[in-house]
Design a protein around this motif. Sequence first.
Motif, PDB file in Angstrom:
ATOM      1  N   ILE A 113       0.777  -1.280   0.011  1.00  0.00           N
ATOM      2  CA  ILE A 113       0.167   0.077  -0.054  1.00  0.00           C
ATOM      3  C   ILE A 113       0.668   1.308  -0.093  1.00  0.00           C
ATOM      4  O   ILE A 113       0.676   2.223  -0.749  1.00  0.00           O
ATOM      5  N   PHE A 114       1.974   1.264   0.712  1.00  0.00           N
ATOM      6  CA  PHE A 114       2.566   2.599   0.943  1.00  0.00           C
ATOM      7  C   PHE A 114       4.313   2.299   0.410  1.00  0.00           C
ATOM      8  O   PHE A 114       4.316   1.097   0.184  1.00  0.00           O
ATOM      9  N   ARG A 115       4.867   3.429   0.086  1.00  0.00           N
ATOM     10  CA  ARG A 115       6.250   3.086  -0.428  1.00  0.00           C
ATOM     11  C   ARG A 115       7.310   3.450   0.787  1.00  0.00           C
ATOM     12  O   ARG A 115       7.221   4.553   1.157  1.00  0.00           O
ATOM     13  N   ARG A 116       8.112   2.712   1.062  1.00  0.00           N
ATOM     14  CA  ARG A 116       9.412   2.959   1.901  1.00  0.00           C
ATOM     15  C   ARG A 116       9.967   4.184   1.414  1.00  0.00           C
ATOM     16  O   ARG A 116      10.357   4.298   0.121  1.00  0.00           O
ATOM     17  N   ARG A 117      10.561   4.904   2.285  1.00  0.00           N
ATOM     18  CA  ARG A 117      11.550   5.957   2.039  1.00  0.00           C
ATOM     19  C   ARG A 117      10.906   7.089   0.768  1.00  0.00           C
ATOM     20  O   ARG A 117      11.546   7.644   0.103  1.00  0.00           O
ATOM     21  N   ALA A 118       9.216   7.182   1.084  1.00  0.00           N
ATOM     22  CA  ALA A 118       8.745   8.000   0.076  1.00  0.00           C
ATOM     23  C   ALA A 118       9.122   9.548   0.135  1.00  0.00           C
ATOM     24  O   ALA A 118       9.320  10.154  -0.831  1.00  0.00           O
ATOM     25  N   ARG A 119       9.520   9.819   1.404  1.00  0.00           N
ATOM     26  CA  ARG A 119       9.830  11.347   1.665  1.00  0.00           C
ATOM     27  C   ARG A 119      11.061  11.549   2.637  1.00  0.00           C
ATOM     28  O   ARG A 119      11.650  12.408   2.522  1.00  0.00           O
ATOM     29  N   TYR A 120      11.323  10.264   3.461  1.00  0.00           N
ATOM     30  CA  TYR A 120      12.028  10.412   4.450  1.00  0.00           C
ATOM     31  C   TYR A 120      13.275   9.518   4.291  1.00  0.00           C
ATOM     32  O   TYR A 120      12.917   8.436   3.863  1.00  0.00           O
ATOM     33  N   PRO A 121      14.489   9.943   4.822  1.00  0.00           N
ATOM     34  CA  PRO A 121      15.444   8.595   4.986  1.00  0.00           C
ATOM     35  C   PRO A 121      14.931   7.649   5.720  1.00  0.00           C
ATOM     36  O   PRO A 121      14.110   7.695   6.522  1.00  0.00           O
ATOM     37  N   ALA A 122      15.655   6.320   5.391  1.00  0.00           N
ATOM     38  CA  ALA A 122      14.921   5.010   6.228  1.00  0.00           C
ATOM     39  C   ALA A 122      15.296   5.360   7.515  1.00  0.00           C
ATOM     40  O   ALA A 122      14.117   4.851   8.243  1.00  0.00           O
ATOM     41  N   ALA A 123      15.927   5.719   8.193  1.00  0.00           N
ATOM     42  CA  ALA A 123      16.477   5.829   9.720  1.00  0.00           C
ATOM     43  C   ALA A 123      15.313   6.850  10.327  1.00  0.00           C
ATOM     44  O   ALA A 123      14.656   6.314  11.379  1.00  0.00           O
ATOM     45  N   LEU A 124      15.164   7.955   9.708  1.00  0.00           N
ATOM     46  CA  LEU A 124      14.002   8.962  10.162  1.00  0.00           C
ATOM     47  C   LEU A 124      12.749   8.339   9.988  1.00  0.00           C
ATOM     48  O   LEU A 124      11.682   8.360  10.998  1.00  0.00           O
ATOM     49  N   GLU A 125      12.564   7.694   8.957  1.00  0.00           N
ATOM     50  CA  GLU A 125      11.063   6.826   8.852  1.00  0.00           C
ATOM     51  C   GLU A 125      11.047   5.800   9.776  1.00  0.00           C
ATOM     52  O   GLU A 125       9.578   5.651  10.351  1.00  0.00           O
ATOM     53  N   ILE A 126      11.903   5.019  10.025  1.00  0.00           N
ATOM     54  CA  ILE A 126      11.575   3.832  11.224  1.00  0.00           C
ATOM     55  C   ILE A 126      11.347   4.752  12.647  1.00  0.00           C
ATOM     56  O   ILE A 126      10.712   4.176  13.404  1.00  0.00           O
ATOM     57  N   ALA A 127      11.979   5.664  12.715  1.00  0.00           N
ATOM     58  CA  ALA A 127      11.900   6.396  14.145  1.00  0.00           C
ATOM     59  C   ALA A 127      10.535   6.918  14.104  1.00  0.00           C
ATOM     60  O   ALA A 127      10.197   6.783  15.075  1.00  0.00           O
ATOM     61  N   MET A 128      10.227   7.588  12.871  1.00  0.00           N
ATOM     62  CA  MET A 128       8.752   8.007  13.195  1.00  0.00           C
ATOM     63  C   MET A 128       7.787   6.824  13.585  1.00  0.00           C
ATOM     64  O   MET A 128       6.422   6.955  14.007  1.00  0.00           O
ATOM     65  N   PHE A 129       8.112   5.833  12.809  1.00  0.00           N
ATOM     66  CA  PHE A 129       7.131   4.640  12.843  1.00  0.00           C
ATOM     67  C   PHE A 129       6.895   4.049  14.132  1.00  0.00           C
ATOM     68  O   PHE A 129       5.929   3.999  14.824  1.00  0.00           O
ATOM     69  N   LEU A 130       8.258   4.111  14.840  1.00  0.00           N
ATOM     70  CA  LEU A 130       8.266   3.648  16.288  1.00  0.00           C
ATOM     71  C   LEU A 130       7.600   4.399  17.272  1.00  0.00           C
ATOM     72  O   LEU A 130       6.849   4.211  18.079  1.00  0.00           O
TER      73      LEU A 130
END
Length: 380
Positions: free
Chosen positions: A298-315
């Motif tokens: 459904i969604f795309r990884r690293r669509a707008r943020y770097p991987a580390a920031l994206e994972i941090a936001m997810f957590l």
Amino acid sequence: MRAVGPATATLSVVIPCFNEARTLQSCVDSVLAIQDDSLRLQLIVVDDASSDGSHTIAQGIAAAHPEVVVLRHEQNRGKGAALRTGIARASGDFVAIQDADLEYDPQDLVRLVSVLRENVADVVIGSRFLPQGYHRVLYFWHSLGNRFLTLLSNMLTDLNLSDMETCYKVFRREVIQSIHLEEDRFGFEPEVVAKIAHQGLRIYEMGISYRGRTYAEGKKIGMKDAWRALYCILHYNLPFAPAFVQFAFYSIAGGLAAALNLAIFLAMFASGAPVTASVVTAFALAAAFNYVLSIALIFRRRARYPAALEIAMFLVVAAAIGWVDLIVTRRALDVGYTPVGAKLMASAIILLLNFGARRYIIFPQRTASGWQPQNPARHK
């Protein structure tokens, strides 16, 4: 059709080949036959580690015809990988895909290219289901499956194609070479249709002839490829879909995660584990499962943020929603709800919160930028 392009154009024809020794020579001869004073050809045969002598045949053809280029994969990588190799090598004005199995008539390429030469289209797709020429009568269920996949693709791309899975697709070279292609096997077709749709290109469709072959005659596509096509339609389209469409599909993924959440919670709660431990553990495992489904479809990884920031936001978001899950579940139990009822209420709330957080905070998808058509004046 009245051509407004240059008096002479070059068509690069990419021919992926895997164990097609029986038909390769005839296929190349048929393609070469469409060459004339107004249409030059560049044939790129990509041998995908054939073991039946196809590569030797291709080399012999190239030795006799300077317009034929032969490329080879040392290991079998699939049709999509062969097409990527060939497309990268193309240097013509336009690029066409031609299977080596004689199912498609190269004479149809002349008509498809004429629309590009008029500069009214960026991509022209040949449909086996529109009236034109001859069609061999074969597999009903294959035909039905093709129509279903085309319908689903159309729903998510907002196109009205009649044959998404067709081999015959002709592109302006700069268009197809600007697209990042990823699929290695037959997933190329739904992938490329999704990506041209989201670029806002001018897409036309024309009827073509089709001489399908049986499995005994060498047909290779199978049920595994049909499932992959279904996955590709969802994977390459849903990140760009409207919110209500995304939510409909997310409800399925979220529903599966909610069922896992409920099952783990009930199992732990019934075994005597504390409410807090049961809720937190069940939520964490369900959230991880939900994340995998979300980025797969459904969604795309690293669509707008770097991987580390994206994972941090997810957590961070997962922790916040997990806290809501805990509070709602405990309050529902305190006022007399059964464990099942309490968890179902909490799951309905976190489904909405999870979707909103994923779409607008964790995976905010950029709008696909459209490819700008060439200035018609350049073709006159």
